[in-house]
Design an enzyme around this catalytic site. Structure first.
Site, PDB file in Angstrom:
ATOM      1  N   TYR A 186     -12.320 -41.017  46.998  1.00  0.00           N
ATOM      2  CA  TYR A 186     -12.113 -41.921  45.862  1.00  0.00           C
ATOM      3  C   TYR A 186     -11.509 -41.173  44.679  1.00  0.00           C
ATOM      4  O   TYR A 186     -11.945 -40.069  44.347  1.00  0.00           O
ATOM      5  CB  TYR A 186     -13.443 -42.535  45.430  1.00  0.00           C
ATOM      6  CG  TYR A 186     -13.900 -43.675  46.303  1.00  0.00           C
ATOM      7  CD1 TYR A 186     -13.149 -44.836  46.415  1.00  0.00           C
ATOM      8  CD2 TYR A 186     -15.093 -43.577  47.008  1.00  0.00           C
ATOM      9  CE1 TYR A 186     -13.574 -45.890  47.210  1.00  0.00           C
ATOM     10  CE2 TYR A 186     -15.541 -44.626  47.796  1.00  0.00           C
ATOM     11  CZ  TYR A 186     -14.770 -45.779  47.891  1.00  0.00           C
ATOM     12  OH  TYR A 186     -15.208 -46.812  48.673  1.00  0.00           O
ATOM     13  N   LYS A 198     -48.289 -38.356  46.622  1.00  0.00           N
ATOM     14  CA  LYS A 198     -47.656 -39.490  45.929  1.00  0.00           C
ATOM     15  C   LYS A 198     -46.193 -39.599  46.354  1.00  0.00           C
ATOM     16  O   LYS A 198     -45.643 -38.661  46.954  1.00  0.00           O
ATOM     17  CB  LYS A 198     -47.767 -39.278  44.409  1.00  0.00           C
ATOM     18  CG  LYS A 198     -47.066 -38.019  43.904  1.00  0.00           C
ATOM     19  CD  LYS A 198     -47.462 -37.683  42.473  1.00  0.00           C
ATOM     20  CE  LYS A 198     -46.733 -36.438  41.987  1.00  0.00           C
ATOM     21  NZ  LYS A 198     -47.203 -36.028  40.644  1.00  0.00           N
TER      22      LYS A 198
END
Ligand SMILES: *Cc1c(COP(=O)(O)O)cnc(C)c1O
Length: 384
Positions: free
Chosen positions: A270, A49
Site C-alpha cells: 500500500y 488476566k
C-alpha cells in the site's frame, strides 16, 4: 470437578490459517519454577488476566496449577468466572479490579476473591456480606504511589480510625503494585515498599504482596508473603536492558503465500512506499496487523528463516506482510514454506522494540485467528 482444558489444537488443519502459534507449556512450567525459586519464602501466584496474556487461560492455568500455583489473579469478574472451571475448587482466584456493585453477587457466589480498591468498593461488598450474613474473604489494595488502584493514604487513615471499618470482611491479603520495577535503580521502588510496610502497620494484620514479575527480580526486600508474576511466566524480559533469564514460550510460524522476483525500481505494498534497489526476491506471508503485528513496526520488523533475517518491506497489510528473501539461496523458500515471526531467540521483546512498544503488548495483541498448538511435551497435562 475441574473441567478438562479444551483440546490442544483446534480441529481445523494448520494449513487453513495464515500462521501457527505454538505455546510451549514445558517452558511455561520452567519459567514458573524459575520465578517461584527466586521468591522462595513467598508464595508464587500466577497472573492470568487478558486470557493469560493472550496465550489461553484455559490451557495455561491448569498447567501452572500442576506446577504448584495455588493462586490466580485476573482483572475482571468475567475473567474469573471464565477461569473457574479450569482450576481446582481449592485454587484461589482473585479479581484485581474487584466488583462494581452489580457484580458483587456473581463474584462471591462463584468463589472469586475480590480486591477492594476504594472505600466505595468496600461498602458495596460489605452490604452484600450483611445481606448474606457471611464474612467475605477479601484483599485490600493500597496505593503506594502509582495513583492507579487502591486506597489513598487518607482512606487508610479513615479505615484505621473506624473500629467497624472491616465488619463483614476477612482480609487475607494486603497488596500494592510497583510502578518502576523494571528499573532496579529507580528510587520509587524502595519508597513504595516502605509505604506498604508503614500503611499495613495501621491496618489489621494480613499477609502482604507487592511484586509482579519485575518486582521479583528486585530481590527479597520486595517479595513479602506473595508474589504475583504474569509476564515473566510467558517469557517477557523482567528488566529493561538486562539479559532475559526466562525462556520463550511462544513460537509463531507464518505461511509463505506467494513469492515473486522484482526488478530494480519495482514497488511493494500500500502506498508503494518501498522500492527495490536492485533485482530482488520477496515473499508475502499470512500475518498482518489484524494478527497483532502493528503497522508502525514495518520499518524495523523482520521474519527469520534458518537463522537468516528477512526484513519487512513496504507497509504491513491487514492480513499479510511482505519480506525480502533475496539473501536466501534460490529455491530454498517457496510458496508453502514457513518463516518464523517469533522464535526462541527472537521473541516478543524484539518485536516490541521494532514496534516501539513492550513485550506485554505484543503478547496480548497476538491474533485470534492463528492455528494454536499447545505443546505438552514434558508436561503432565491435566485432564489427560
Ligand atoms: C498485571 C498485574 C500483575 C502481573 O504483572 P506482570 O508485570 O505481568 O508480572 C501483578 N499485579 C497487578 C496488580 C497487575 O495489574
Amino acid at each position: 470437578m475441574t473441567q478438562p482444558p479444551p483440546p490442544c489444537s483446534a480441529s481445523w488443519p494448520a494449513t487453513r490459517a495464515g500462521a501457527v502459534l505454538r505455546v510451549d507449556l514445558a517452558a511455561l512450567v520452567r519459567n514458573y519454577g524459575h520465578v517461584a525459586g527466586l521468591a522462595q519464602g513467598a508464595a508464587c501466584a500466577a497472573v492470568v488476566k487478558a486470557d493469560a496474556y493472550g496465550l489461553g487461560a484455559a490451557q495455561v492455568a491448569p498447567v501452572l496449577e500442576q506446577a504448584g500455583a495455588r493462586e490466580f489473579f485476573v482483572a475482571h469478574v468475567d475473567e474469573g468466572l471464565a477461569l473457574r472451571p479450569y482450576v481446582s475448587p481449592q485454587a484461589r482466584i482473585t479479581v484485581l479490579h474487584g466488583p462494581r456493585p452489580d457484580a458483587v453477587e456473581a463474584c462471591l457466589a462463584n468463589g472469586l476473591r475480590p480486591v477492594l480498591n476504594s472505600l466505595e468498593q468496600i461498602g458495596w461488598v460489605q452490604a452484600v456480606a450483611r445481606q448474606r450474613g457471611t464474612v467475605v474473604d477479601a484483599v485490600l489494595q493500597l496505593d503506594t504511589g502509582m495513583s492507579r488502584f487502591g486506597l489513598s493514604e487518607a482512606d487508610i487513615h479513615t479505615l484505621a480510625n473506624d473500629p467497624s471499618a472491616f465488619d463483614g470482611l476477612s482480609l487475607s491479603l494486603i497488596m500494592s503494585h510497583l510502578a518502576c520495577a523494571d528499573n532496579p535503580q529507580d528510587p520509587a521502588n524502595a519508597m513504595q515498599a516502605a509505604r506498604l510496610r508503614a500503611y499495613a502497620a495501621l491496618l489489621p494484620p494480613a499477609p502482604l504482596s507487592l511484586a509482579a514479575s519485575s518486582g521479583v527480580f528486585l530481590g527479597p526486600d520486595y517479595h513479602f508473603n506473595l508474589v504475583r508474576p504474569g509476564a515473566a511466566l510467558y517469557g517477557v524480559a523482567p528488566q529493561t536492558g538486562q539479559a532475559n533469564p526466562l525462556e520463550a514460550v511462544v513460537r509463531l510460524q507464518a505461511h509463505v503465500l506467494q513469492t515473486r522476483q522484482l526488478r530494480a525500481g519495482d514497488r511493494v505494498g500500500y502506498g508503494l512506499t518501498w522500492q527495490a534497489p536492485g533485482p530482488c526476491r520477496v515473499a508475502t506471508i499470512g500475518v498482518g496487523y489484524a494478527d497483532g503485528f502493528a503497522r508502525q513496526g514495518a520499518a524495523l520488523g523482520c521474519a527469520w528463516f534458518k537463522g537468516r533475517r528477512l526484513p519487512v518491506v513496504g507497509r504491513i497489510s491487514m492480513d499479510s506482510m511482505t519480506v525480502d528473501i533475496t539473501d536466501l539461496p534460490a529455491g530454498e523458500l517457496e510458496a508453502d514454506g514457513m518463516v518464523d515471526l517469533l522464535d526462541a531467540t527472537h521473541g516478543v521483546d524484539a518485536v516490541a522494540q521494532a514496534e516501539g512498544t513492550i513485550g506485554y503488548e505484543v503478547l496480548t495483541s497476538l491474533g485470534r485467528r492463528y492455528h494454536r498448538v499447545y505443546d505438552t511435551a514434558g508436561v503432565a497435562h491435566p485432564g489427560s
